[in-house]
Write a protein that holds these residues in place. Sequence first.
Motif, PDB file in Angstrom:
ATOM      1  N   UNK A 149      -6.050-108.584 -22.709  1.00 28.82           N
ATOM      2  CA  UNK A 149      -6.466-107.176 -22.728  1.00 28.82           C
ATOM      3  C   UNK A 149      -7.060-106.758 -21.386  1.00 28.82           C
ATOM      4  N   UNK A 150      -7.519-107.735 -20.606  1.00 26.45           N
ATOM      5  CA  UNK A 150      -8.066-107.426 -19.285  1.00 26.45           C
ATOM      6  C   UNK A 150      -6.958-107.336 -18.228  1.00 26.45           C
ATOM      7  N   UNK A 151      -5.721-107.519 -18.682  1.00 20.52           N
ATOM      8  CA  UNK A 151      -4.599-107.338 -17.762  1.00 20.52           C
ATOM      9  C   UNK A 151      -4.105-108.608 -17.094  1.00 20.52           C
ATOM     10  N   UNK A 152      -4.626-109.760 -17.515  1.00 17.11           N
ATOM     11  CA  UNK A 152      -4.142-111.019 -16.939  1.00 17.11           C
ATOM     12  C   UNK A 152      -2.897-111.462 -17.696  1.00 17.11           C
ATOM     13  N   UNK A 153      -1.940-112.026 -16.968  1.00 12.90           N
ATOM     14  CA  UNK A 153      -0.736-112.474 -17.678  1.00 12.90           C
ATOM     15  C   UNK A 153      -0.464-113.953 -17.455  1.00 12.90           C
ATOM     16  N   UNK A 154      -1.447-114.631 -16.830  1.00 17.09           N
ATOM     17  CA  UNK A 154      -1.258-116.069 -16.658  1.00 17.09           C
ATOM     18  C   UNK A 154      -2.609-116.762 -16.730  1.00 17.09           C
ATOM     19  N   UNK A 155      -2.634-117.877 -17.438  1.00 23.98           N
ATOM     20  CA  UNK A 155      -3.850-118.676 -17.542  1.00 23.98           C
ATOM     21  C   UNK A 155      -3.475-120.102 -17.161  1.00 23.98           C
ATOM     22  N   UNK A 173       1.452-110.047 -11.117  1.00 26.13           N
ATOM     23  CA  UNK A 173       0.861-111.179 -11.838  1.00 26.13           C
ATOM     24  C   UNK A 173      -0.646-111.227 -11.623  1.00 26.13           C
ATOM     25  N   UNK A 174      -1.382-111.254 -12.705  1.00 22.71           N
ATOM     26  CA  UNK A 174      -2.821-111.486 -12.583  1.00 22.71           C
ATOM     27  C   UNK A 174      -3.130-112.794 -13.280  1.00 22.71           C
ATOM     28  N   UNK A 175      -3.858-113.638 -12.587  1.00 23.90           N
ATOM     29  CA  UNK A 175      -3.985-115.009 -13.045  1.00 23.90           C
ATOM     30  C   UNK A 175      -5.448-115.426 -13.193  1.00 23.90           C
ATOM     31  N   UNK A 176      -5.745-116.109 -14.300  1.00 29.45           N
ATOM     32  CA  UNK A 176      -7.055-116.735 -14.502  1.00 29.45           C
ATOM     33  C   UNK A 176      -6.869-118.237 -14.333  1.00 29.45           C
TER      34      UNK A 176
END
Length: 165
Positions: free
Chosen positions: A31-37, A1-4
Amino acid sequence: MKCVFVTVGTTSFDDLIACVSAHDSLQIIKSLGYDRLILQIGRGTVAPEPFSTESFTLDVYRYKDSLKEDLEKADLVISHAGAGSCLETLEKGKPLVVVINEKLMNNHQLELAKQLHKEGYLFYCTCSTLPGLLQSMDLSTLKCYPPGQSEKFSAFLDKVVGLQK
């Protein structure tokens, strides 16, 4: 998980929330690979609908007692230019993009962001330049903010803001 994690603190910054949750911005973030905002929207009137798909989750809330947990989880923090939010994020060692609210007249916030950018600790932009910055910035160039710098930070703020304490 990558999160902003996007935070506006106790204020409202509708332009930022509208900008970061717009279709184009979401595409860039994905597109930068984040899957959570995660959007912390404060008193804002712009409240995007949370959603969750297999590849992406948008969470939205107004306030929590502490943003600590979301800051810890975040791989990137996009914040309003409030000194408190900036400092907390930097002290957690998180990559930070500060978005300046051009509608605020007292733009000592801009001075602070400029200074910290010059020192290599964060990126800053306005709502209109945020999508471009997200695409072009290289987070690996950011320096880690040295812990225990809050006194220096406060002193700088006092100098910029002049006297209010």
